[in-house]
Design a protein around this motif. Sequence first.
Motif, short mmCIF file in Angstrom:
data_model
loop_
_atom_site.label_atom_id
_atom_site.label_comp_id
_atom_site.label_asym_id
_atom_site.label_seq_id
_atom_site.Cartn_x
_atom_site.Cartn_y
_atom_site.Cartn_z
N ASP A 170 0.72 -1.30 -0.01
CA ASP A 170 0.01 -0.04 -0.05
C ASP A 170 1.07 1.21 0.02
N SER A 224 2.97 4.32 -2.16
CA SER A 224 2.86 5.17 -3.32
C SER A 224 4.11 5.11 -4.27
N GLY A 226 7.16 10.59 -0.67
CA GLY A 226 7.16 10.83 0.65
C GLY A 226 8.32 10.73 1.71
N ALA A 284 8.29 9.36 4.39
CA ALA A 284 8.12 7.94 4.86
C ALA A 284 8.85 7.00 4.15
N THR A 300 8.42 4.48 -0.97
CA THR A 300 7.81 5.58 0.02
C THR A 300 6.42 5.38 0.14
N ASN A 301 5.81 5.88 1.07
CA ASN A 301 4.50 6.36 1.01
C ASN A 301 4.27 7.75 0.56
N ALA A 356 1.55 12.53 2.14
CA ALA A 356 0.36 13.14 3.24
C ALA A 356 0.61 11.81 4.39
N ILE A 357 1.34 10.82 4.07
CA ILE A 357 1.59 9.77 5.04
C ILE A 357 2.72 9.64 5.70
N ASP A 358 2.84 9.95 6.88
CA ASP A 358 4.17 10.31 7.67
C ASP A 358 5.20 9.11 8.06
N GLN A 359 4.56 7.93 8.16
CA GLN A 359 5.01 6.78 8.75
C GLN A 359 4.73 5.52 8.05
N THR A 380 4.19 1.59 8.20
CA THR A 380 3.55 0.66 9.31
C THR A 380 4.46 -0.42 9.51
N GLN A 428 3.99 -2.68 6.82
CA GLN A 428 4.84 -2.25 5.39
C GLN A 428 6.27 -2.74 5.59
#
Length: 389
Positions: free
Chosen positions: A36, A38, A117, A119, A138-139, A142-145, A147, A150
Amino acid sequence: MSGDDDFIALIDSIYETIHDGDVWPKVLTTLADAMDASQVAITSVDKRDSIVSAVAPRTDPALITLYKEYWAFNCPLWRHTALHPVGKPFSLDSLMRREEFSATPIFNEWWRRAEYGLAATAANLIMEDNLSALICVTNAPAIDQMTERQTQLFATALRHIIRAIKIRGRLWGLELNKTAALERLDTLQKSAFLVDAWARVVFLNSTAKAMLDAEDGIVLRKGRLTNIGDSDILQTLIASCVEASLKYKAPGGEFSVERAFPCSPLQVSVAPLRSNQRLSEVSWLGLSAPVAIVTVNDPDCERRQLETNLQRRFGLTAAESRLAAEIVKGDGRGAAARRRGITGATARTHLSSIFEKTGTHRQAELVRLLLDVSEARKLGSEPFGPYRG
């Protein structure tokens, strides 16, 4: 598909790359989908000639071109990635603080435009003297971390990716051997190089390696095979083997490389490599197909080898073997003496001893014997011990 189905599809696609290097964009897309994430990319740098390769299926091709031509050489992250061993995941945060990276030109002029991103998780895939490669996921911005799921999925997939790369490398060696008969090249007494379209050496035999180590006549410049002097004729002839063009009358060719006295000129031949087997290139792995074979004949090397052989087989002294190696040229004792820088009287004394040790009686008979010895050495059939002809 379920998460398990996505992961199984990912592993299957990873091992497809062993036989088909064109599958890597599919692998990266499947990995990003399973995580999931980017963006995803593999980048590599051939340090011999600073060639950057990239596989980034979700990144704007125009931005990839900018990265390969400029930003790869102006990215502060690269020097930090070298601190991490192959196969061990690391985060962007472990390389540089986000506030610091966000202030860099590459972040503001490339990273954000490419929608990468902060993250991010990455790992080195290859760290060799001439080649380095890494994978990065990378995410969205807008998604900072990342998981835990992941990072775990990335670490699991990474093990399979590295295993597939190693298998691909071993198979490449076997395919190259089948295509170019490397074992036969390694038995040649002359230097032999297989080169790709950029004149980078794909394979060289032991004689060629010794020639490069000596840096005498044929050398590597920025990772590319070239000849000493002002002319770039060697690279021109290699280029002529890549594609038919009005620019070149015919593929390949021959030329000489002059060296300082008393060394003889090198005789260089370039020919296209013809094979029914087609090697599958994977540029970011440094696996490029050879397009030409370059052979280099060093008359001085052959003469020195013949001298050593004559000393071993017939018990000639060093001075006698040097004269005999000149006698084999067949232009007479006087010419041989002049090339060796000795008097006619000294040459007669040496020649008398050579006749006795080789069991010959006339100069023509000696020349035939020496030619037989020289040819046997080239064919690799030279017997050990004294000559019994």
